[in-house]
Design an enzyme around this catalytic site. Sequence first.
Site, PDB file in Angstrom:
ATOM      1  N   GLU A 179       0.820  -1.207   0.000  1.00 21.68           N
ATOM      2  CA  GLU A 179       0.000   0.000   0.000  1.00 21.68           C
ATOM      3  C   GLU A 179       0.850   1.253   0.000  1.00 21.68           C
ATOM      4  O   GLU A 179       0.477   2.267  -0.596  1.00 21.68           O
ATOM      5  CB  GLU A 179      -0.951  -0.005   1.198  1.00 21.68           C
ATOM      6  CG  GLU A 179      -2.019  -1.105   1.151  1.00 21.68           C
ATOM      7  CD  GLU A 179      -1.508  -2.508   1.464  1.00 21.68           C
ATOM      8  OE1 GLU A 179      -0.373  -2.634   1.964  1.00 21.68           O
ATOM      9  OE2 GLU A 179      -2.241  -3.482   1.209  1.00 21.68           O
ATOM     10  N   HIS A 226     -11.804  -5.861   8.546  1.00 15.18           N
ATOM     11  CA  HIS A 226     -12.543  -5.533   7.320  1.00 15.18           C
ATOM     12  C   HIS A 226     -13.733  -4.646   7.650  1.00 15.18           C
ATOM     13  O   HIS A 226     -14.752  -4.701   6.969  1.00 15.18           O
ATOM     14  CB  HIS A 226     -13.051  -6.790   6.603  1.00 15.18           C
ATOM     15  CG  HIS A 226     -11.978  -7.764   6.229  1.00 15.18           C
ATOM     16  ND1 HIS A 226     -11.555  -8.761   7.054  1.00 15.18           N
ATOM     17  CD2 HIS A 226     -11.241  -7.879   5.098  1.00 15.18           C
ATOM     18  CE1 HIS A 226     -10.600  -9.461   6.458  1.00 15.18           C
ATOM     19  NE2 HIS A 226     -10.391  -8.951   5.269  1.00 15.18           N
TER      20      HIS A 226
END
Lengths: 337, 376
Positions: A60, A129
């Site tokens: 990322e 999540h």
Amino acid sequence: MPSMTMVEAIRDAHMVAMEGDDRVVVFGEDVGFFGGVFRCTQGLQERFGDHRCFDAPINESAIVGAAIGMAAYGLRPCVEMQFADYMYPAYDQIVSEAARLRHRSAGDFTAPIVVRMPSGGGIFGGQTHSQSPEALFTHVAGLKTVVVSNPYDAKGLLIAAIEDDDPVIFLEPKRVYNGPFDGHHDRPVVPWSKHPLGDVPEGHYTVPLGEARVHRAGSDLTVLTYGTLVHVAQTAAEERGVDAEIIDLRTLVPLDVDAIVESVAKTGRCIVLHEATLTSGFGAELSATVQERCFYHLEAPITRVCGWDTPYPHALEWSYFPGPDRVGRAMEEVLAA
Amino acid sequence: MKKPELDEKVERVALMRKQLVRVLDDDGQAVGEWVPDLSVDDKIAGLRDMMTVRTFDARMLRAHRQGKISFYMQALGEEAIACGQQRALRPGDMHFPTYRQQGLLIAAGYPIVQMMNQILSNEEDPLKGRQLPVLYSAKSHGFFSISGNLATQYPQAVGWAMASAMRGDTAIASAWIGEGASAENDFHAALVMASTYQAPVILNIVNNHWAISTPEDFARGASATFADRGYGFSIPAIRVDGNDYLATYAASQWAAERARANLGPTLLEWITLRRGAHSTSDDPSVYRPDHESEQFPLADPIDRLRQHLTALGAWDDDRHESLQREITAEIETALAEADSHGSVKSGAVPGPATMFDDVFAELPRHLREQRGQVGE
Ligand SMILES: Cc1ncc(C[n+]2csc(CCOP(=O)(O)OP(=O)(O)O)c2C)c(N)n1
Ligand SMILES: [Mg+2]
């Protein structure tokens, strides 16, 4: 007007932005060939080729760092973090670099990037999540932060974000990708095709950054919220027969202070609602803003209804999520005060 | 292939990062310098571990289809690696796994019903319903708490190993990562720490050729292999046939002995194939070529060990089938027990107040207040 899910609207926004400006490039993990794990970039690689839409290695910080470099060159990257929960390796690039590049170089270099990320819970995703990290961005000088709640806004805001000259963090609550979630997880999902905000115009349009939307007009109290909880607030108001004015903030930075003041001055009561943890959440900023600007209009204390100050629990998701019951109770308390 | 001395100079093992350590040949014979010292019973235990993992996975996938559980991740085709390494390490060593090393728990004898309780997020879930299914934690069995965030465990394993060395302990750590996640910064951070401090750690990269929809070359870049990553840090790195149980045991043992002898870190790239979907949320038909599994040159790890035992005269179809029946029954019994404790789907989960436990060692005032509100 075509009806779209929020996923389709986001896909369409990419299409329009890429069609209109060949500097727009899109990349991220599983974003190219596959079209993203939520399918938000499906078809882009096929249509625009793998120089404009491509897969990235699982890194990322490299994704955002490279986006900044491309932007410095003159491109307009729109990148995806697979989940907001996985943006932390990119946080240094976002906070120390993208956010401050314009300021530290006195406008010599800028970082017009968009960092999209699915956020929020309600899908049994457990603690990695489900997070809503918007306050980690709104606290940073130099970042614009958007949280979308419906297909119409998602398309217009994403195009506006891509066209914006500054870095924009774009949060997509995944629970409303396919329908306006009313907060009752045990009821059937209502699709966007049955909701007016699922009507999405074709072609180019923008929803300007920094403008809130009155989701429901009302006179009893004001609910300041964004993302999934816009719909939950509506359910709570209907269930309790409360004439709530629900403001969907849409952009947290820059914040539409005028819309907030106008509503609270009218109703005199205010609830601040978000899914993220309470302490130091964006609700604290909203609550302070209302106190500073509307103190003499207030007839009751400002009330925050937020996620608890714990990690998002898998099995206890619905005890964590600020659902219609908690919101409805808060409405009644604020009205009784 | 040559098996180097434990203290072989890193330059002299450098080429092994391009080669492939194997023990079992195509006829199921164990050949070469890497043949491990394992008895027939050890090998049968290994076969049983792998078959248990596979049966467990298949049953959990079925439970997902039946709507009993919210999520699952299988290790189909990769069972040998975790099972083999677990048997090569010792109690007291600590693994820092990913979500695809259920074989470590099974080979360590961790109770299957506890794994199921975690997956069901039920009232007996050792993790109290907090974690996504399969993100186990089992310190008692040398298994560090699994994170949903990729690669974070890699430098942590190095730190654990450094601490063990600092205290004069002989326990070692083992770090696990998928080839896709080896692109993360944390992977490289771990290598630099391990190299600088010569930490007693095994650095495993499970190259199953896929990271969700992206093939391995996205993470590998222009290098020929993932084991190449070790070279720049002067960490001995070898590539191993991950579908060969005997090779997984032998290479793990070699790396573990190097660590125990204070000879520093070893990087092991395991070649295997993710035969199934990434998870129950994934649909590989969109991105995977058909017949990939059949065309993969390294055959199935269970079939290969079975063939080897059969060639030794120690195994036959009857014994295999009876073992399979035994394992299936064991798993059904465990599931019946776990099921009786409820599940995330039935709503029989830990009470809401438990959500506030373990945020801190002691409940601070603000959480006490919130806990008071949650039940209302
Ligand atoms: C920091 C972070 N980024 C992204 C993800 C999403 N994600 C989960 S698994 C996965 C693929 C990992 O592939 P690999 O490392 O090869 O392991 P495998 O699944 O093949 O075992 C991705 C991208 C994540 N969990 N954490
Ligand atoms: Mg992989």
